[in-house]
Scaffold this motif. Sequence first.
Motif, short mmCIF file in Angstrom:
data_model
loop_
_atom_site.label_atom_id
_atom_site.label_comp_id
_atom_site.label_asym_id
_atom_site.label_seq_id
_atom_site.Cartn_x
_atom_site.Cartn_y
_atom_site.Cartn_z
N ASP A 74 -51.61 -29.54 61.38
CA ASP A 74 -52.85 -29.60 60.60
C ASP A 74 -52.57 -29.91 59.13
O ASP A 74 -53.29 -30.69 58.50
CB ASP A 74 -53.60 -28.27 60.70
N ARG A 75 -51.52 -29.31 58.59
CA ARG A 75 -51.20 -29.54 57.17
C ARG A 75 -50.75 -30.98 56.95
O ARG A 75 -51.10 -31.60 55.94
CB ARG A 75 -50.11 -28.56 56.72
N GLY B 297 -53.73 -38.72 50.92
CA GLY B 297 -52.84 -39.74 50.40
C GLY B 297 -51.48 -39.24 49.98
O GLY B 297 -50.66 -40.03 49.48
N ALA B 298 -51.17 -37.96 50.20
CA ALA B 298 -49.87 -37.43 49.79
C ALA B 298 -48.75 -37.86 50.74
O ALA B 298 -47.60 -37.99 50.34
CB ALA B 298 -49.92 -35.90 49.71
N GLN C 13 -55.62 -21.21 56.55
CA GLN C 13 -56.36 -21.99 55.57
C GLN C 13 -55.51 -22.14 54.33
O GLN C 13 -55.09 -21.14 53.72
CB GLN C 13 -57.68 -21.29 55.23
N ALA C 14 -55.22 -23.35 53.94
CA ALA C 14 -54.38 -23.60 52.77
C ALA C 14 -54.95 -22.91 51.54
O ALA C 14 -56.14 -23.04 51.24
CB ALA C 14 -54.26 -25.10 52.51
N GLY C 15 -54.11 -22.15 50.87
CA GLY C 15 -54.50 -21.50 49.63
C GLY C 15 -55.18 -20.16 49.79
O GLY C 15 -55.48 -19.50 48.79
N GLY D 218 -51.66 -27.82 50.29
CA GLY D 218 -52.50 -28.83 50.92
C GLY D 218 -52.93 -29.96 50.01
O GLY D 218 -53.59 -30.90 50.47
N THR D 219 -52.55 -29.90 48.73
CA THR D 219 -52.98 -30.95 47.79
C THR D 219 -51.99 -32.10 47.70
O THR D 219 -52.35 -33.18 47.22
CB THR D 219 -53.15 -30.36 46.37
#
Length: 375
Positions: free
Chosen positions: A66-67, A75-76, A126-128, A352-353
């Motif tokens: 998922d990540r 776009g990372a 959940q990221a973060g 996740g960013t």
Amino acid sequence: MSLLSASSNSANLSSTLQSARPPLLITTGEPAGIGMDIVLSLAASGELSSSTQPIWVTADAQALDDRAARLIANGALTQKPTWRVIENTQVAIDSALLCLAPDVSTESAHTADLVIIDVPAANPIQAGVIDVANAAMVAEQLALAHQLAIENKIAAIVTGPLQKSALIEADIRLDDGTMFSGHTEYFMQKSGCDKVVMMLANDAMKVALVTTHLPLRDVPAAITKANVEQTVQIVLDDLRSKFGLTQPKVLVCGLNPHAGEGGHLGMEEIEIINPVLDTFRGQGVDISEAMPADTLFTPRHLADCDAVIAMYHDQGLPVLKSHGFGDTVNLTLGLPYIRTSVDHGTALDLAGTGKASASSLKQALTMAQSMAASR
């Protein structure tokens, strides 16, 4: 059956692995943080597949997938790295290890960038956002890493960041019953060590600490002959056995300004530190007397120095990190195995960013690999 509860024929497997290159194991730590992000970043850039040793990772396999999808969407990442998922069982892990033997060739062992040992979380990740219910899977990663390392099934442990507060709130405790206080204390107690030494290292220097996370007012009482002697001995032993330095040169900070100024600014150097260092020098060790920290950390002294021993946390680490924050590796010396770590936290706001830097993880992997080769 869990790896930790299953019986095994470790002797036969260890014999087989002697002719192979056992993997380096990364624990991704807190799943809501950047641990998975930085692993994915290195894998996508080819850093992991180009390693001379296999790279294994503990993570919730679905959460990792998922990540990766999230990082691709923003776009990372341009594409998802390839990995092979194995269950967290004795049989699955030992079978995967046997595939590393030189006379065994499997397609999955050679086409995937890394191997994922699936350690599922209790709740969706959940990221973060910290979920205390998922702290148990973080602890399970550490237990698994220790067991594999103590059985010589992996070459080293490389730890990603965890959230201490989550483990404390989940009432996860160390073996002695005290609240969870960090990787260092966890692995120390699991290994049955009375003392370990925290060292941070980068391209500029290596700095070990006699005391670690103590209030400044409590530091002088902790500077005892026994503590200084144990610290020096552990540093020397690991510089020799894990860094391959046969005659390491070590510089030691005094506790007080100007190293006590001959007793006018404190007596710890005269009464405690220097007598210990004199004993080591009498044994042929290349180690300094207690030196003023404000002059020790200069290029002239550091040029031919293998390691510095500082008396307390903020005596040595600010200088070291000013030479390479984000590229520094945290090491635990004195363990029966190699453990390196990133020098940063979970960075929940970056999870996740795609903005999290993987440089410290890259350095921790490089150092673990070098130390493993030296052993």
